[in-house]
Design an enzyme around this catalytic site. Sequence first.
Site, PDB file in Angstrom:
ATOM      1  N   ASP A 299       0.868  -1.128  -0.448  1.00  0.00           N
ATOM      2  CA  ASP A 299      -0.227   0.072  -0.193  1.00  0.00           C
ATOM      3  C   ASP A 299       0.489   1.183   0.152  1.00  0.00           C
ATOM      4  O   ASP A 299       1.581   1.315   0.602  1.00  0.00           O
ATOM      5  CB  ASP A 299      -0.796   0.140   1.087  1.00  0.00           C
ATOM      6  CG  ASP A 299      -1.984   0.883   0.999  1.00  0.00           C
ATOM      7  OD1 ASP A 299      -1.996   2.160   1.106  1.00  0.00           O
ATOM      8  OD2 ASP A 299      -2.886   1.024   1.963  1.00  0.00           O
TER       9      ASP A 299
ATOM     10  N   SER B 254       0.537  12.651 -15.009  1.00  0.00           N
ATOM     11  CA  SER B 254      -0.877  12.828 -16.190  1.00  0.00           C
ATOM     12  C   SER B 254      -1.078  13.887 -16.914  1.00  0.00           C
ATOM     13  O   SER B 254      -0.293  14.762 -16.022  1.00  0.00           O
ATOM     14  CB  SER B 254      -2.455  12.749 -15.105  1.00  0.00           C
ATOM     15  OG  SER B 254      -3.346  13.342 -15.819  1.00  0.00           O
TER      16      SER B 254
ATOM     17  N   TYR C  51      -7.624  14.809  -8.207  1.00  0.00           N
ATOM     18  CA  TYR C  51      -6.830  14.496  -9.001  1.00  0.00           C
ATOM     19  C   TYR C  51      -5.261  15.397 -10.179  1.00  0.00           C
ATOM     20  O   TYR C  51      -4.595  15.008  -9.892  1.00  0.00           O
ATOM     21  CB  TYR C  51      -7.214  13.382 -10.217  1.00  0.00           C
ATOM     22  CG  TYR C  51      -6.701  12.539 -11.205  1.00  0.00           C
ATOM     23  CD1 TYR C  51      -5.776  11.328 -10.362  1.00  0.00           C
ATOM     24  CD2 TYR C  51      -6.425  13.100 -13.080  1.00  0.00           C
ATOM     25  CE1 TYR C  51      -5.235  10.603 -11.682  1.00  0.00           C
ATOM     26  CE2 TYR C  51      -5.513  11.724 -13.361  1.00  0.00           C
ATOM     27  CZ  TYR C  51      -4.664  10.811 -12.475  1.00  0.00           C
ATOM     28  OH  TYR C  51      -4.036  10.157 -13.353  1.00  0.00           O
TER      29      TYR C  51
ATOM     30  N   LYS D 188      -1.384  14.973  -8.479  1.00  0.00           N
ATOM     31  CA  LYS D 188      -0.880  14.675  -9.804  1.00  0.00           C
ATOM     32  C   LYS D 188       0.472  15.888  -9.914  1.00  0.00           C
ATOM     33  O   LYS D 188       2.035  15.333  -9.822  1.00  0.00           O
ATOM     34  CB  LYS D 188      -0.811  14.337 -11.358  1.00  0.00           C
ATOM     35  CG  LYS D 188      -2.189  12.870 -11.466  1.00  0.00           C
ATOM     36  CD  LYS D 188      -0.863  12.024 -11.226  1.00  0.00           C
ATOM     37  CE  LYS D 188      -1.185  10.863 -10.909  1.00  0.00           C
ATOM     38  NZ  LYS D 188      -0.439   9.469 -11.518  1.00  0.00           N
TER      39      LYS D 188
END
Length: 259
Positions: free
Chosen positions: A58, A137, A150, A154
Amino acid sequence: MTFEHKVALVTGGAEGIGAGIVERLSKKGAKVYIGDINEDKSLTLARLFKNVEFLSLDVCEESQWQAAIETIERKSGQLDILIQSAGISRPGSIEEVDLDEWRDHMRVHGEGAFLGCKYAVASMKKSGGGAIVNISSVESIRPGPLFTCYGAAKAAQDAVTKTVALHCGEMGYNIRCNSLHPAATYTPLLEQYLASAEDPEALEKVYAGMQPLNRIATVDEVARCCLFLASEDASFITGHQMYVDGGVLAKPYPSGQGA
């Protein structure tokens, strides 16, 4: 590119882009460890290759990073390559998401990248160097309105990438750290979005139309670029953001928007 005698750890390697990277690294001769929380899918993939093993990891848990690196060093002697592909993506505008969603994304992408780099650097510098590739991304560069959490997470990962590259360069560790920025890619997550849409074919055309190349990337296209950054062919590249986006980030902002 060859990865004979190289030892790699790929987080989020059970499926999607991570799985594609595992497959390519394995076929190029590397010893590959899949670091993931999905044991079933990881073991299914590992059984396809004689040089792939599963490690329960994890990425948000520091103790699991410590255990994973210790296991790799004990079993394989050293860590040469870290690919951080573990991630989550749950779209939502600023009005829709809550603090828990924000924290989930920041933990996986921000803290995960921080911990991975921290323990990889500690391991790699003992054996003379290595390469780290963080799978980011296009949303970290030009986030859409539904990627509040998100995109920000990122971007945090990108900052970690650059600081690690600069630090390792200044210290003379021979450790390179770069980020890879895909646009829409045929992964299980994207396929899930398409399957749940009222008109999957129309939505697929929307995703494809976002790229000037007018199509969605394949996992293998992204994986091949990742392997380049991890290879000796990229020996003078560090702190770099490589766009695998079909031209998305080359497009100008629509009239009246952007910088």
